[in-house]
Design a protein around this motif. Structure first.
Motif, short mmCIF file in Angstrom:
data_model
loop_
_atom_site.label_atom_id
_atom_site.label_comp_id
_atom_site.label_asym_id
_atom_site.label_seq_id
_atom_site.Cartn_x
_atom_site.Cartn_y
_atom_site.Cartn_z
N GLN A 214 0.92 -1.22 -0.09
CA GLN A 214 -0.12 -0.16 0.29
C GLN A 214 0.98 0.92 0.12
O GLN A 214 0.25 2.61 -0.27
N GLY A 215 2.13 0.64 0.13
CA GLY A 215 2.84 2.49 -0.02
C GLY A 215 3.32 2.72 1.65
O GLY A 215 3.95 4.28 1.23
N GLU A 216 2.58 2.18 2.87
CA GLU A 216 2.87 3.16 3.74
C GLU A 216 4.17 2.04 4.25
O GLU A 216 4.66 3.32 5.30
N VAL A 217 5.20 1.52 3.98
CA VAL A 217 6.14 0.45 4.70
C VAL A 217 7.31 0.97 2.89
O VAL A 217 6.74 -0.05 1.69
N ARG A 218 7.89 1.66 3.23
CA ARG A 218 9.03 2.29 2.44
C ARG A 218 10.58 1.88 2.71
O ARG A 218 11.62 2.17 2.05
N CYS A 219 11.08 1.41 4.10
CA CYS A 219 12.40 1.15 4.46
C CYS A 219 12.66 0.04 3.48
O CYS A 219 12.00 -0.68 3.17
#
Length: 209
Positions: A153-158
């Protein structure tokens, strides 16, 4: 007899199941009424009306008996908690909905829960240990799935591994439960609120590209 009809248990299997259920009931009764430390395996055997040698066919020691009592509940807890989650919800909302169940569960009896969470820390051996470890791994896997869904969903980008993130969340959950159990609060929401503050801090790092 249809294919779905369970095969009736033989006499030996019924006797084994009966003893198991009596030992589990006796352990839960005495641990709840007297506390974990004061209760002895001999007392449990007497309450269950089995010999001490028979008792040790079902559990390695007293700590193992504690998990014999709670393994079913812990397994059901994990299933129930993550059933409330949905892939299209924000990660923090899913975590709030799932982890609330853990505080409610441990808050049902804070005294026995203190014993349970204390013994969990170094519980790696014993007849009941393998099942407990499997349930803990399933809890972490469920958290990892939530992280992966949030990544999609693009919430976690690390770039950190999903399982590492999930383990960090799990360890925070375990620590916060113990802190809340040691507190005077009887409201599970108090413990959950403190945990969510820390998970919100983690989210700042997870959203970094």
């Amino acid at each position: 007899m249809s294919e779905n009809t369970p095969t009736p248990l033989g006499l030996r299997e019924r006797n084994k199941l009966d003893k198991f259920l009596r030992i589990r009931a006796a352990s839960k009764k005495l641990f709840t009424e007297n506390g974990f430390e004061p209760t002895t395996t001999r007392q449990i055997a007497q309450e269950a009306d089995v010999g001490l040698s028979t008792l040790f066919l079902y559990a390695t020691d007293k700590r193992d008996l504690l998990f014999l009592v709670f393994n079913d509940d812990l397994d059901e807890l994990t299933t129930r908690a993550f059933a409330d989650c949905a892939a299209d919800r924000p990660l923090l909302e899913n975590l709030h909905n799932a982890l609330r169940h853990f505080f409610v569960f441990y808050g049902q009896d804070k005294v026995i829960s203190r014993d349970l969470t204390r013994e969990i820390t170094f519980y790696t051996t014993g007849m009941q240990s393998e099942r407990f470890q499997a349930t803990r791994a399933r809890t972490i896997d469920s958290l990892s799935t939530l992280v992966e869904q949030a990544r999609v969903q693009g919430e976690v980008r690390c770039q950190e591994d999903n399982n590492m993130i999930a383990k960090t969340m799990f360890y925070l959950l375990a620590a916060e439960i113990r802190m809340w159990l040691a507190d005077d609060s009887q409201d599970p929401q108090d413990g959950l609120n403190e945990l969510m503050k820390r998970l919100s801090l983690i989210m700042h790092g997870l959203q970094a590209g």
